[in-house]
Design a protein around this motif. Structure first.
Motif, PDB file in Angstrom:
ATOM      1  N   GLN A 110      -9.966  -3.416   6.123  1.00  0.00           N
ATOM      2  CA  GLN A 110      -9.541  -2.052   5.829  1.00  0.00           C
ATOM      3  C   GLN A 110     -10.468  -1.093   6.572  1.00  0.00           C
ATOM      4  OE1 GLN A 110      -9.477  -0.162   1.724  1.00  0.00           O
ATOM      5  NE2 GLN A 110      -7.281  -0.190   2.141  1.00  0.00           N
TER       6      GLN A 110
ATOM      7  N   SER B  10      -7.280  12.299   8.096  1.00  0.00           N
ATOM      8  CA  SER B  10      -7.981  11.167   7.470  1.00  0.00           C
ATOM      9  C   SER B  10      -6.977  10.095   7.050  1.00  0.00           C
ATOM     10  CB  SER B  10      -8.782  11.639   6.254  1.00  0.00           C
ATOM     11  OG  SER B  10      -9.801  12.546   6.641  1.00  0.00           O
ATOM     12  N   HIS B  11      -7.248   8.852   7.455  1.00  0.00           N
ATOM     13  CA  HIS B  11      -6.278   7.778   7.262  1.00  0.00           C
ATOM     14  C   HIS B  11      -6.978   6.457   6.961  1.00  0.00           C
ATOM     15  CE1 HIS B  11      -3.509  10.566   9.295  1.00  0.00           C
ATOM     16  NE2 HIS B  11      -4.490  10.731  10.166  1.00  0.00           N
ATOM     17  N   THR B  12      -6.243   5.569   6.303  1.00  0.00           N
ATOM     18  CA  THR B  12      -6.697   4.201   6.073  1.00  0.00           C
ATOM     19  C   THR B  12      -5.737   3.240   6.757  1.00  0.00           C
ATOM     20  OG1 THR B  12      -7.756   4.695   3.957  1.00  0.00           O
ATOM     21  CG2 THR B  12      -7.110   2.421   4.340  1.00  0.00           C
TER      22      THR B  12
ATOM     23  N   GLY C 145      -9.556   6.986   0.419  1.00  0.00           N
ATOM     24  CA  GLY C 145      -9.020   5.996   1.342  1.00  0.00           C
ATOM     25  C   GLY C 145      -9.348   4.568   0.968  1.00  0.00           C
ATOM     26  N   TRP C 146     -10.041   4.349  -0.147  1.00  0.00           N
ATOM     27  CA  TRP C 146     -10.456   3.002  -0.529  1.00  0.00           C
ATOM     28  C   TRP C 146      -9.306   2.197  -1.128  1.00  0.00           C
ATOM     29  CZ3 TRP C 146     -14.344   6.780  -2.399  1.00  0.00           C
ATOM     30  CH2 TRP C 146     -15.432   6.879  -1.519  1.00  0.00           C
ATOM     31  N   TYR C 147      -9.531   0.909  -1.163  1.00  0.00           N
ATOM     32  CA  TYR C 147      -8.538  -0.064  -1.626  1.00  0.00           C
ATOM     33  C   TYR C 147      -8.028   0.268  -3.026  1.00  0.00           C
ATOM     34  CZ  TYR C 147      -6.685  -4.919  -1.685  1.00  0.00           C
ATOM     35  OH  TYR C 147      -5.896  -6.042  -1.709  1.00  0.00           O
TER      36      TYR C 147
ATOM     37  N   SER D 184      -4.827  -0.665   6.787  1.00  0.00           N
ATOM     38  CA  SER D 184      -5.029  -1.890   6.006  1.00  0.00           C
ATOM     39  C   SER D 184      -4.328  -3.064   6.674  1.00  0.00           C
ATOM     40  CB  SER D 184      -4.478  -1.719   4.583  1.00  0.00           C
ATOM     41  OG  SER D 184      -5.102  -0.641   3.916  1.00  0.00           O
TER      42      SER D 184
ATOM     43  N   HIS E 265       0.840  -1.196   0.000  1.00  0.00           N
ATOM     44  CA  HIS E 265       0.000   0.000   0.000  1.00  0.00           C
ATOM     45  C   HIS E 265       0.876   1.248   0.000  1.00  0.00           C
ATOM     46  CE1 HIS E 265      -3.957  -1.976   0.731  1.00  0.00           C
ATOM     47  NE2 HIS E 265      -3.157  -2.939   1.153  1.00  0.00           N
TER      48      HIS E 265
ATOM     49  N   THR F 226      -5.346   2.816  -2.505  1.00  0.00           N
ATOM     50  CA  THR F 226      -4.205   2.561  -1.618  1.00  0.00           C
ATOM     51  C   THR F 226      -3.323   1.401  -2.058  1.00  0.00           C
ATOM     52  OG1 THR F 226      -5.365   1.011  -0.118  1.00  0.00           O
ATOM     53  CG2 THR F 226      -5.615   3.383   0.319  1.00  0.00           C
TER      54      THR F 226
ATOM     55  N   ILE G 273     -11.272   2.865   7.256  1.00  0.00           N
ATOM     56  CA  ILE G 273     -11.089   4.215   6.728  1.00  0.00           C
ATOM     57  C   ILE G 273     -11.614   5.190   7.771  1.00  0.00           C
ATOM     58  CG2 ILE G 273     -11.581   5.791   4.832  1.00  0.00           C
ATOM     59  CD1 ILE G 273     -12.095   3.326   3.074  1.00  0.00           C
TER      60      ILE G 273
ATOM     61  N   GLN H  26     -15.487  -3.943  -1.554  1.00  0.00           N
ATOM     62  CA  GLN H  26     -15.884  -2.917  -0.587  1.00  0.00           C
ATOM     63  C   GLN H  26     -17.278  -2.354  -0.889  1.00  0.00           C
ATOM     64  OE1 GLN H  26     -12.299  -0.294  -0.732  1.00  0.00           O
ATOM     65  NE2 GLN H  26     -11.768  -1.213   1.229  1.00  0.00           N
TER      66      GLN H  26
END
Length: 557
Positions: A445, A436-438, A357-359, A440, A74, A362, A447, A465
């Protein structure tokens, strides 16, 4: 027989020691490996070696078969500027303070030695071309390279002037080598009308490969390989595709027929269970265009095909560079490190571009290929452990046998390559804006948005997702475990959302206010024009003394 006196013996001994140390240094220089460092701009996980069957990437797939591919890699940030700055500085966005594309490395991080310069300071010849640091050639630190070949731009064979929105009314005709092109090729008006150029465009360009920036970068790199006299060297090559506009030689577009293109899965109600801030990110055209425009103009298949064409174009160029290493007999002492700075949406979550922040934003392709002659490492190994591109700096230092900087925040991946990692922490952090963070992991996951809202996805049972389970009672334990990995961001006291406003209250300094949906200005601090709102926020904080750092204020009096 002449006897050496004590003084002469000491001098002779010193000479022998000096010669021995020089011999050792020469041997170290000869045995230190070369490294070819390849970055690819905006490449998501649509590559063959990660299991995506629609794309043709034979050269990257063959590289993966020679070394290590990371299936859970990521990015540190899903935007070019902060991601590349994190990789080249070794520091997370929350540490460096670089969260967006308004970055000039030498201006904003004047005391930081970049990764290329660190290699140069430790005996490597360092060469670079293309997009490595974010921004124009002027943004590249002058101390980073022994030689830098420049950056032409992903619009080539057109110029940024050719793409000016003011000229597209509705089209702008351009002549190249006796051929006429009508821009935009896709016939779509610019959703980001406030920008100078319309880059959200795609289509085949029937012109010689030599006019395209990435072809020129590879040719420069191969020429440099022919001329390199001193080893070890670090050759860094930054591809500008598949960054938009998606213009490529026609033969690559011919590889993907529109009636055979498979579109991403996008349920009609996919945004239904998202928090407000997530819906804003999905629909606002921050880095590309609007999904509704793509659909309205019947361009979805063409866009996907053009993206795939860009990936295949880059793949062929990667193959040319690898072939040059083989021809010049460099492959037995050269590591290849290949990565993308972040992913890219093509309609998933009704979004185009990145910065989410989605897969899809990332996850990135990531390869590390040991020298062809090495017997110390296995081949064709898929590493499923969680890794982050922040790990590049310490890993490359270990490969080269040079010191690691104490400021680097990533982990060396050498224990994974050597199968010596027994207690690897399976978590990766991606920061997609201030607050704002993700988070994994192999199975989940999380967010986390600046206003205290969340999304949680079960990647095993819901890899696309489609179902946010953050607020289900049975998700509480997992949610709390993952929340422990969200960084504190100590420079800020509060992150607040009030309507469309993002309000940042620092420990020191003035309140900052951003209108998240103000077209063309959503990243501009508006606090100076909103004194009344600032007074209301200050009264709210004084009256309620919020215990939570991130929250939503529905109404202010």
């Amino acid at each position: 027989m002449n006897q050496l006196g004590p003084t002469k013996k000491i001098v002779l001994l010193c000479l022998l020691l000096l010669l021995g140390s020089c011999s050792g240094l020469d041997k170290q220089q000869r045995t230190q490996p070369n490294i070819v460092f390849i970055s690819i701009d905006d490449l998501n996980d649509w590559v063959g070696f990660l299991g995506y069957e629609q794309v043709k990437t034979p050269h990257m797939d063959r590289l993966a078969a020679r070394g290590f591919s990371f299936s859970n890699a990521h990015c540190p940030a899903p935007v070019c500027g902060p991601s590349r700055t994190a990789i080249l500085s070794g520091m997370r966005p929350v540490t460096s303070g670089i969260y967006d594309n308004n970055i000039k490395f030498s201006r904003d991080l004047p005391q930081v030695v970049s990764l290329p310069e660190h290699f140069k300071n430790n005996g490597y010849q360092v060469y670079g071309i293309g997009k490595l640091f974010h921004g124009s050639t002027a943004n590249v630190p002058t101390t980073a390279f022994d030689a830098y070949g420049g950056k032409l731009g992903s619009a080539a064979p057109f110029t940024s002037s050719d793409l000016q929105i003011s000229k597209q009314n509705p089209y702008h005709e351009i002549s190249k080598l006796g051929k006429t092109f009508k821009l935009p090729l896709n016939g779509m008006p610019a959703d980001r009308y406030w920008n100078r150029a319309n880059t959200f465009d795609w289509g085949p360009i029937d012109l010689p490969d030599s006019l395209f920036s990435d072809r020129q970068s590879v040719d420069w790199s191969i020429d440099k390989l022919h001329k390199i006299k001193d080893q070890p060297f670090l050759l860094t090559l930054g591809f500008e595709r598949p960054h938009q506009p998606l213009f490529n030689p026609k033969r690559f577009h011919d590889m993907y027929l529109l009636n055979e293109v498979e579109l991403p899965k996008t349920p009609a109600d996919d945004l239904r269970d998202l928090p407000q801030r997530a819906k804003q990110l999905a629909l606002y055209p921050k880095t590309s265009g609007k999904h509704e425009t793509v659909v309205k103009y019947g361009q979805w298949e063409n866009a996907v095909a053009s993206y795939l064409a860009s990936v295949s174009f880059v793949d062929e160029l990667v193959g040319d560079l690898v072939k040059a290493l083989e021809t010049l007999k460099l492959k037995n002492n050269t590591w290849i490190v290949l990565w993308s700075d972040h992913g890219w949406h093509l309609g998933e979550k009704s979004h185009w571009g990145k910065a989410t922040g989605w897969y899809r934003s990332t996850r990135v392709p990531f390869l590390i290929i040991p020298p062809a002659g090495s017997t110390d490492y296995k081949k064709a190994i898929e590493i499923k452990n969680m890794v982050n591109l922040l790990d590049l700096a310490p890993t490359m230092a270990d490969i080269a046998g040079i010191p690691k900087k104490t400021s680097w925040e990533g982990r060396s991946l050498m224990p994974l390559l050597r199968e010596e990692a027994s207690d690897w922490e399976e978590v990766s952090l991606t920061t997609f804006s201030i607050g704002s963070h993700t988070i994994s992991t192999p199975d989940w996951q999380l967010i986390s948005y600046f206003d205290g809202s969340f999304e949680l996805y079960d990647l095993v049972n819901d890899p696309n997702q489609f179902k946010n389970i953050a607020y289900l009672p049975e998700s509480k334990i997992v949610l709390e475990q993952l929340k422990k990995h969200i960084p504190e961001e100590p420079h800020w006291n509060y992150f607040i959302r009030h309507g469309d406003y993002k309000i940042l209250i620092p420990k020191n300094g003035s309140i900052k206010i951003f209108d998240q949906m103000l077209e063309g200005k959503n990243d501009k601090d508006m606090a100076g024009s909103l004194p009344g709102l600032i007074r209301k926020i200050e009264r709210y904080i004084e009256q309620y003394s919020p215990q939570e750092k991130k929250f939503i204020i529905a109404a202010l009096e």
